[in-house]
Every structure is written in C-alpha cells, then in structure tokens.
Design an enzyme around this catalytic site. Structure first.
Site, PDB file in Angstrom:
ATOM      1  N   HIS A 128      53.791 -18.064   8.056  1.00  0.00           N
ATOM      2  CA  HIS A 128      52.655 -19.070   8.094  1.00  0.00           C
ATOM      3  C   HIS A 128      52.257 -18.837   9.596  1.00  0.00           C
ATOM      4  O   HIS A 128      53.009 -19.180  10.445  1.00  0.00           O
ATOM      5  CB  HIS A 128      53.545 -20.246   7.678  1.00  0.00           C
ATOM      6  CG  HIS A 128      52.490 -21.486   7.918  1.00  0.00           C
ATOM      7  ND1 HIS A 128      51.303 -21.640   7.609  1.00  0.00           N
ATOM      8  CD2 HIS A 128      52.860 -22.887   8.295  1.00  0.00           C
ATOM      9  CE1 HIS A 128      50.636 -22.583   8.007  1.00  0.00           C
ATOM     10  NE2 HIS A 128      51.647 -23.442   8.488  1.00  0.00           N
ATOM     11  N   GLU A 157      36.409  -1.499   6.627  1.00  0.00           N
ATOM     12  CA  GLU A 157      37.645  -0.664   6.457  1.00  0.00           C
ATOM     13  C   GLU A 157      38.935  -1.133   6.494  1.00  0.00           C
ATOM     14  O   GLU A 157      39.745  -1.007   5.647  1.00  0.00           O
ATOM     15  CB  GLU A 157      37.475   0.339   7.614  1.00  0.00           C
ATOM     16  CG  GLU A 157      38.692   1.462   7.644  1.00  0.00           C
ATOM     17  CD  GLU A 157      38.559   2.483   6.459  1.00  0.00           C
ATOM     18  OE1 GLU A 157      39.540   3.283   6.310  1.00  0.00           O
ATOM     19  OE2 GLU A 157      37.340   2.657   5.821  1.00  0.00           O
ATOM     20  N   HIS A 213      43.830 -25.638   8.942  1.00  0.00           N
ATOM     21  CA  HIS A 213      45.255 -25.706   9.159  1.00  0.00           C
ATOM     22  C   HIS A 213      45.545 -24.112   9.479  1.00  0.00           C
ATOM     23  O   HIS A 213      46.183 -23.941  10.698  1.00  0.00           O
ATOM     24  CB  HIS A 213      46.027 -26.163   7.866  1.00  0.00           C
ATOM     25  CG  HIS A 213      47.341 -26.226   8.061  1.00  0.00           C
ATOM     26  ND1 HIS A 213      48.255 -27.226   7.314  1.00  0.00           N
ATOM     27  CD2 HIS A 213      48.291 -25.525   8.749  1.00  0.00           C
ATOM     28  CE1 HIS A 213      49.585 -27.101   7.675  1.00  0.00           C
ATOM     29  NE2 HIS A 213      49.726 -25.836   8.438  1.00  0.00           N
TER      30      HIS A 213
END
Length: 255
Positions: A128, A157, A213
């Site tokens: 995270h 790519e 966030h």
C-alpha cells in the site's frame, strides 16, 4: 493517519512478546519476510511512497502473514518490529485476528483487513503506497471521466509489466490496462468493503486505486508485487505528464 511512533525509542526499549515467538522474525536469509519488509519499506520511502508513516507492506509465507506496524517511520523499521499472524485468520472483529507475534508498544497495521483480502485471493505480497502520482491520477480520472470510471491506458510499453489475470499472462502493448478506483474513507479499515467490491467486479485486477489516498497492489510473489507497483507508478506519472500535453491515455478509445 496514526500519530507517528518514535520507532528508535521502541527498538531501544526491547520487546516483550506475549507469545515469545521472536524466532519467527529471526533469519539470516535476506529474502525472509521479516528482512524483506524493512528493506522494501526503506526503498519505498526513498521513492516517496510511504512518506510521513503512510502506507504499508505485508507478505504471506506459508501459513504465516508478516506485517509492518502502523504509524511508524517506515524507513526505520527493523525485523523485530514486524507483526506475525496465523493464516487464515478472521478479518473481523479485530480482536479475533490470530496474532502469534506482537511487538511491544507498536500498533498493528490499519491496512490489515485489506491485506487479508488480497491474501484470500491467492496473493503472497500486498503493498500500500501513498504515491502522489496515484493520487493525482484518481483526481484526473474523476474530473475527466467521472467517479465511476477506471484508470485506463494503452499502447505504452510498461503495461506489459502488469498481469492480465491469474494464469492469463501479461498485458500486451496494444491491450488496455484498467485499474478500478474506490472512494476514500475516514479510517483505513473502512476501505475493506470497497476493495472487496472492486475485486468482485474486476476479478483479474492486481491493483485498486483509492481516490485522494493512494493504491493497493498485490502479486504472486514479493518481487512481482514490487515490480508491478513500480510499473504502475511509472504509468501514473506518465499519465499525468501526458494529460499536461493533451495526449490521450487510451488510444483504443480514440480509434
């Protein structure tokens, strides 16, 4: 965000584990989760992904889950600061989670139920981050396409670094990469329901953005989770720069 803990003081004070399972985080193997998580967190800090104690990392190793603590300076984490849980374990209520090692004076990660959601679908590592590029992309998608839209990009790519789904190989240059976006919540754990819904609607995804966030990214190994997170962050930064130049993200939409 939790109040920062002075992790150096915690380290100096030693540990007093109820289960006395310090052996779970003691290994000379650099690839052991208790060594790998601190190393990853140090790298993520230098990349601006876990600034100000934000973000987190967890690795599943057999029937154990290793998790970085919450509310600490991620660049200072040491193996002895790592929490260990039995897997599987209940997500709710928190009191029912099967911790088999809890460092003294440290708080379990607020990301824990979200990490467990990734592990329940077979992931072996979940990351995270509070990357600025991830945050900016969620704002641009909302402004351009609306709150229900995904981040979509094609003909770049780097999308070849992201899996198409379990056992489905990697994205091709001409494919459109789609990453779902969920709304933020006042408390980290409350993101779990939104993450579960996003995964149910997009079962092949290996990442979910959180508006204003950051992002959750998982992989079949710690190395794959890390490289996928790197590829996505690169793509998000590119997307922000492309938007400045008026360039479309998804060429497939313009054909």
């Amino acid at each position: 965000m939790p109040e920062a803990t002075n992790i150096q003081v915690v380290i100096a004070s030693g540990l007093d584990n109820e289960e006395n399972n310090d052996h779970l985080v003691q290994s000379s193997d650099p690839q052991h989760p208790a060594n790998l998580i601190p190393e990853m967190c140090r790298k993520f800090y230098t990349w601006g992904w876990v600034t100000g104690t934000g973000g987190g990392t967890s690795i599943r190793h057999g029937d154990h889950i290793f998790i970085a603590p919450s509310g600490v300076q991620k660049e200072l984490i040491q193996p002895e600061n790592i929490f260990v849980m039995q897997f599987p374990t209940p997500k709710y209520p928190p009191s029912e989670r099967k911790y088999i090692r809890k460092p003294k004076n440290l708080k379990p990660s607020d990301c824990t139920p979200l990490f467990l959601t990734a592990f329940e679908r077979g992931a072996m590592c979940c990351i995270h981050t509070h990357s600025q590029w991830a945050v900016l992309v969620t704002l641009l998608v909302e402004r351009i396409y609306g709150k229900e839209a995904h981040f979509e990009i094609s003909n770049i790519e780097q999308i070849k670094g992201i899996p198409k789904g379990k056992g489905k190989g990697m994205h091709n240059y001409h494919d459109t990469l789609r990453i779902p976006i969920i709304d933020n919540t006042p408390f980290e754990e409350d993101l779990t329901e939104g993450l579960e819904r996003a995964i149910a609607a997009n079962p092949d995804t290996y990442a979910v953005l959180v508006r204003r966030h950051g992002i959750y990214v998982w992989g079949d190994t710690p190395a794959k989770a890390k490289t996928q997170c790197e590829s996505l962050d690169w793509l998000f930064q590119l997307a922000v720069e492309m938007h400045k130049l008026g360039l479309p993200w998804d060429i497939n939409k313009t054909k």
